[in-house]
Design an enzyme around this catalytic site. Sequence first.
Site, PDB file in Angstrom:
ATOM      1  N   GLU A 104      55.594  33.031 101.834  1.00  0.00           N
ATOM      2  CA  GLU A 104      56.435  32.399 100.813  1.00  0.00           C
ATOM      3  C   GLU A 104      56.291  30.887 100.947  1.00  0.00           C
ATOM      4  OE1 GLU A 104      58.383  33.065  98.074  1.00  0.00           O
ATOM      5  OE2 GLU A 104      58.532  30.881  98.151  1.00  0.00           O
ATOM      6  N   THR A 149      63.617  34.549  90.776  1.00  0.00           N
ATOM      7  CA  THR A 149      64.703  35.426  91.197  1.00  0.00           C
ATOM      8  C   THR A 149      66.037  34.704  91.343  1.00  0.00           C
ATOM      9  OG1 THR A 149      63.123  36.879  92.267  1.00  0.00           O
ATOM     10  CG2 THR A 149      65.366  36.987  93.093  1.00  0.00           C
ATOM     11  N   HIS A 188      69.622  46.193  83.690  1.00  0.00           N
ATOM     12  CA  HIS A 188      69.562  46.655  82.303  1.00  0.00           C
ATOM     13  C   HIS A 188      69.511  48.178  82.203  1.00  0.00           C
ATOM     14  CE1 HIS A 188      69.180  42.762  80.398  1.00  0.00           C
ATOM     15  NE2 HIS A 188      68.281  42.415  81.286  1.00  0.00           N
ATOM     16  N   LYS A 220      65.960  39.498  74.511  1.00  0.00           N
ATOM     17  CA  LYS A 220      67.224  40.232  74.364  1.00  0.00           C
ATOM     18  C   LYS A 220      68.304  39.320  73.796  1.00  0.00           C
ATOM     19  CE  LYS A 220      66.055  43.169  78.303  1.00  0.00           C
ATOM     20  NZ  LYS A 220      64.953  42.352  78.870  1.00  0.00           N
ATOM     21  N   ARG A 240      60.981  32.493  82.707  1.00  0.00           N
ATOM     22  CA  ARG A 240      60.363  33.832  82.731  1.00  0.00           C
ATOM     23  C   ARG A 240      58.844  33.682  82.876  1.00  0.00           C
ATOM     24  NH1 ARG A 240      63.836  32.813  78.512  1.00  0.00           N
ATOM     25  NH2 ARG A 240      65.588  34.224  78.102  1.00  0.00           N
ATOM     26  N   ILE A 275      55.963  39.496  85.718  1.00  0.00           N
ATOM     27  CA  ILE A 275      57.188  40.283  85.865  1.00  0.00           C
ATOM     28  C   ILE A 275      58.347  39.457  85.292  1.00  0.00           C
ATOM     29  CG2 ILE A 275      58.622  41.640  87.447  1.00  0.00           C
ATOM     30  CD1 ILE A 275      55.730  42.631  87.407  1.00  0.00           C
ATOM     31  N   CYS A 317      87.204  26.452  97.342  1.00  0.00           N
ATOM     32  CA  CYS A 317      87.197  27.082  96.009  1.00  0.00           C
ATOM     33  C   CYS A 317      86.948  28.587  96.137  1.00  0.00           C
ATOM     34  CB  CYS A 317      86.099  26.480  95.139  1.00  0.00           C
ATOM     35  SG  CYS A 317      86.257  24.719  94.863  1.00  0.00           S
TER      36      CYS A 317
HETATM   37  C1  LIG Z   1      66.204  33.449  82.143  1.00  0.00           C
HETATM   38  C2  LIG Z   1      65.899  34.747  82.808  1.00  0.00           C
HETATM   39  C3  LIG Z   1      66.759  35.826  82.690  1.00  0.00           C
HETATM   40  C4  LIG Z   1      66.471  37.043  83.294  1.00  0.00           C
HETATM   41  N1  LIG Z   1      67.399  38.035  83.276  1.00  0.00           N
HETATM   42  C5  LIG Z   1      67.130  39.207  83.892  1.00  0.00           C
HETATM   43  C6  LIG Z   1      68.106  40.231  83.935  1.00  0.00           C
HETATM   44  O1  LIG Z   1      69.253  40.043  83.539  1.00  0.00           O
HETATM   45  N2  LIG Z   1      67.765  41.425  84.463  1.00  0.00           N
HETATM   46  C7  LIG Z   1      66.519  41.673  84.929  1.00  0.00           C
HETATM   47  O2  LIG Z   1      66.254  42.802  85.313  1.00  0.00           O
HETATM   48  N3  LIG Z   1      65.585  40.694  84.967  1.00  0.00           N
HETATM   49  C8  LIG Z   1      65.870  39.471  84.483  1.00  0.00           C
HETATM   50  N4  LIG Z   1      64.962  38.467  84.527  1.00  0.00           N
HETATM   51  C9  LIG Z   1      63.667  38.710  85.152  1.00  0.00           C
HETATM   52  C10 LIG Z   1      63.705  38.572  86.677  1.00  0.00           C
HETATM   53  O3  LIG Z   1      64.417  37.435  87.062  1.00  0.00           O
HETATM   54  C11 LIG Z   1      62.278  38.487  87.197  1.00  0.00           C
HETATM   55  O4  LIG Z   1      61.538  39.562  86.693  1.00  0.00           O
HETATM   56  C12 LIG Z   1      62.177  38.526  88.703  1.00  0.00           C
HETATM   57  O5  LIG Z   1      63.078  37.640  89.312  1.00  0.00           O
HETATM   58  C13 LIG Z   1      60.757  38.179  89.112  1.00  0.00           C
HETATM   59  O6  LIG Z   1      60.698  38.215  90.496  1.00  0.00           O
HETATM   60  P1  LIG Z   1      59.349  37.902  91.242  1.00  0.00           P
HETATM   61  O7  LIG Z   1      59.578  38.262  92.669  1.00  0.00           O
HETATM   62  O8  LIG Z   1      58.202  38.487  90.520  1.00  0.00           O
HETATM   63  O9  LIG Z   1      59.152  36.315  91.087  1.00  0.00           O
HETATM   64  P2  LIG Z   1      59.764  35.122  91.936  1.00  0.00           P
HETATM   65  O10 LIG Z   1      61.192  35.309  92.207  1.00  0.00           O
HETATM   66  O11 LIG Z   1      59.355  33.855  91.276  1.00  0.00           O
HETATM   67  O12 LIG Z   1      59.011  35.246  93.331  1.00  0.00           O
HETATM   68  C14 LIG Z   1      57.701  34.782  93.498  1.00  0.00           C
HETATM   69  C15 LIG Z   1      57.654  33.981  94.785  1.00  0.00           C
HETATM   70  O13 LIG Z   1      56.320  33.619  95.049  1.00  0.00           O
HETATM   71  C16 LIG Z   1      56.323  32.365  95.673  1.00  0.00           C
HETATM   72  N5  LIG Z   1      54.996  31.769  95.536  1.00  0.00           N
HETATM   73  C17 LIG Z   1      54.431  31.315  94.389  1.00  0.00           C
HETATM   74  N6  LIG Z   1      53.220  30.794  94.648  1.00  0.00           N
HETATM   75  C18 LIG Z   1      53.012  30.931  95.984  1.00  0.00           C
HETATM   76  C19 LIG Z   1      51.960  30.552  96.860  1.00  0.00           C
HETATM   77  N7  LIG Z   1      50.848  29.901  96.419  1.00  0.00           N
HETATM   78  N8  LIG Z   1      52.083  30.836  98.169  1.00  0.00           N
HETATM   79  C20 LIG Z   1      53.193  31.466  98.667  1.00  0.00           C
HETATM   80  N9  LIG Z   1      54.236  31.800  97.872  1.00  0.00           N
HETATM   81  C21 LIG Z   1      54.145  31.554  96.548  1.00  0.00           C
HETATM   82  C22 LIG Z   1      57.390  31.616  94.917  1.00  0.00           C
HETATM   83  O14 LIG Z   1      57.881  30.498  95.648  1.00  0.00           O
HETATM   84  C23 LIG Z   1      58.437  32.688  94.692  1.00  0.00           C
HETATM   85  O15 LIG Z   1      59.453  32.665  95.673  1.00  0.00           O
HETATM   86  C24 LIG Z   1      65.249  37.214  83.984  1.00  0.00           C
HETATM   87  C25 LIG Z   1      64.391  36.125  84.126  1.00  0.00           C
HETATM   88  C26 LIG Z   1      64.724  34.892  83.594  1.00  0.00           C
HETATM   89  C27 LIG Z   1      63.868  33.714  83.863  1.00  0.00           C
END
Ligand SMILES: Cc1cc2nc3c(=O)[nH]c(=O)nc-3n(C[C@H](O)[C@H](O)[C@H](O)COP(=O)(O)OP(=O)(O)OC[C@H]3O[C@@H](n4cnc5c(N)ncnc54)[C@H](O)[C@@H]3O)c2cc1C
Length: 475
Positions: free
Chosen positions: A31, A41, A49, A250, A311, A335, A401
Site C-alpha cells: 500500500e 474506500t 446496495h 444512482k 469513482r 471497481i 463531541c
Molecule cells: C462517490 C462515491 C460513492 C460510492 N458509494 C458507494 C456505495 O454507497 N456503496 C458501494 O458499494 N460502493 C460505493 N462506491 C464504490 C466504492 O467506494 C469502491 O468501489 C471501493 O472503495 C473501491 O475500493 P478499492 O479497494 O478498489 O480502491 P481503493 O480504496 O482506492 O484502494 C486502492 C489502494 O491502492 C493503493 N495504491 C494505488 N496505487 C498504488 C501503488 N502504485 N502502489 C501501492 N499501492 C497503491 C491506493 O493508495 C489505495 O489505498 C462509491 C465510490 C465513490 C467514489
Amino acid sequence: MTDVLIIGAGVVGSAIARELSKYELDITILEKDSDIAEGVTKANSGIVHAGYNEKIGTLKGKLNREGNDMFDSLSKDLDFKFERNGALVLGFSEGDMVTLEELKKNGEELGIKGLSILDKEDTLNLEKNIKENVKGALYAKTSGIVSPYEMTIALAENAALNGARFKLNSEVTGIEKVDGFYRVKLKNGEEIEAQIVINAAGLYGDKINNMVSKNVLKVKGVKGEYLLLDKVSGKLTNKTLFTVPKKDTKGVLVTKTVEGNLLVGPNAEELDDVFDFSVTEEGSTEVNDKGLDLINEIPEKRIITAFSGIRPHIKSDFIIEEAKDSKNFINVIGIDSPGLTCAPAIAVYVKDLLKDKIELKEDTSFNGKRKGILRFNELSFDEKNEVIKENRAYGKLICKCELITEGEIVDAINRPLGARTVDGVKRRTRASMGGCQGVGCLIPIATIISRELDIPLNKVMKNNKNSNVIGFKED
Ligand SMILES: Cc1cc2nc3c(=O)[nH]c(=O)nc-3n(C[C@H](O)[C@H](O)[C@H](O)COP(=O)(O)OP(=O)(O)OC[C@H]3O[C@@H](n4cnc5c(N)ncnc54)[C@H](O)[C@@H]3O)c2cc1C
C-alpha cells in the site's frame, strides 16, 4: 518469493487478503499510503446496495447480490457496525413509477429478495420527512449502511492476524515479468518477487496494469461531493432515500449513516487526468438542491463538513480477470460503485480464479473472528465503571463531541495495523469526527500518538503526507 502479492489496501485488496488468508499461502499486500483504506474506500456513501439496478449478466449484478448477502455474518465475525435500514427509491412522476416497476422486475430477475412497490401513503408512513409530492417508491429491504473504513480496517486486521503481511508506505513503481514470476519494484528501491500479482490499486489500477500488459487501460475519475450533517439531522430519515437512477449514476441520495449522521450526495463530475478531491460551492449547492428534491429539510446550520470521493471508472462493468498477455497477473480494477458492497464477494471470485494457478490448501489455524475497538460510550453505567477500574485511560474523555476516551485511542494505535496518524485514529475510533471536527481534540490525540509511538510531537501527521499537526523548531 511471496505466493500472492496484492497491490492496494482498499476494501477490495483487504477483502482479498482476508479471503486468501484462509489458505496456506504467503501473502503480501503493498500500500503506497500510510494506512489501510486511504484511497477510494475512505470517501463514499457507505451503502450496502440491494443491487436492483445492476444489469443482468454483469459481474456487478452477480457480485452485488452475493456481497450484500454476506454482510450479516461478516459484520458479526469482524465486529464492525452494519445495519439493514432498507432503501426507498422515490418516484415523483408517472414515468418514475414505470421505471420503479422495471427496477423491481430487474432486481427480482437478479435474485434480490424483499423488493416491493409502495404507494404515496405507505411511502410517507415509512418516512414522514419525504417530499409531499412523492407518488410512491420502490422499497428495497436488503439495502444497508456500513462505515467503509471501519469495515476495511476490520478485514485487513483479520487478514494480518491470519498471517498476511501488510507493507504500508510501499508504492509500486515498476513490475518486471521474469521467467514464471514477477519482480515488483518499490519507490524505496526494494524489490519483491511474487508468483501471482493481484492489481487492486483503485484509481491507479490502470497504471499498475500498464506496467505489465500491452492492453493499455485508462481510469476515468468521476468525482462525487457530499455534505455531512450532525446526528440530530440523522434522525430526519431512517431509510436511505434514492432518486430514480440515471443511466450511469444512482444519483444524489439522502441517508442516515451507520453512526447516525445525515449524509447527502454524491453528484457526479467527470474529471480530466488530475484526481482533484477539492469540494466546491457549486458541488455543495447541487448536492443540497438535489437532496431537497427528496426530503423536506437539510438544515444548513447542522452541516459539519463537506468532502468528495472519486469513482475509478474504466468501463461499465468491473474488470476482474487475468490480463490476457500476462499469466498470473490478475486485474481487479475499475471497481466503482457498488464496489464496497461487492468486495466480500469479489474476494471469493478472485480466490476461485486462483484455483488452477496455485494450490489452495485450507489453513486449519485460520481464525475468522476479530474484536473491534471497545465503544466505551455504548456501555451501561456499571459496565463503564468496571472498564475504568481495569484501565483508567477509559476514564479520560479526549473527543468531547463523539465521547471517545483515551483508552480507545491507545487501543487504536497499539493493535495490529494500528493508527499512525490523527486521521488513522479518527477512522478507527471516530475521535474528531463530531461537530467541532477536531478543533478540541487534534492536539490531545497527536500527543497520545507521540507518547505511544515514542516520536516527537512535531513529527505526528494529521494524515498522509507532510501534514505535521504542529510545527516548531527542534532544539
Ligand atoms: C462517490 C462515491 C460513492 C460510492 N458509494 C458507494 C456505495 O454507497 N456503496 C458501494 O458499494 N460502493 C460505493 N462506491 C464504490 C466504492 O467506494 C469502491 O468501489 C471501493 O472503495 C473501491 O475500493 P478499492 O479497494 O478498489 O480502491 P481503493 O480504496 O482506492 O484502494 C486502492 C489502494 O491502492 C493503493 N495504491 C494505488 N496505487 C498504488 C501503488 N502504485 N502502489 C501501492 N499501492 C497503491 C491506493 O493508495 C489505495 O489505498 C462509491 C465510490 C465513490 C467514489
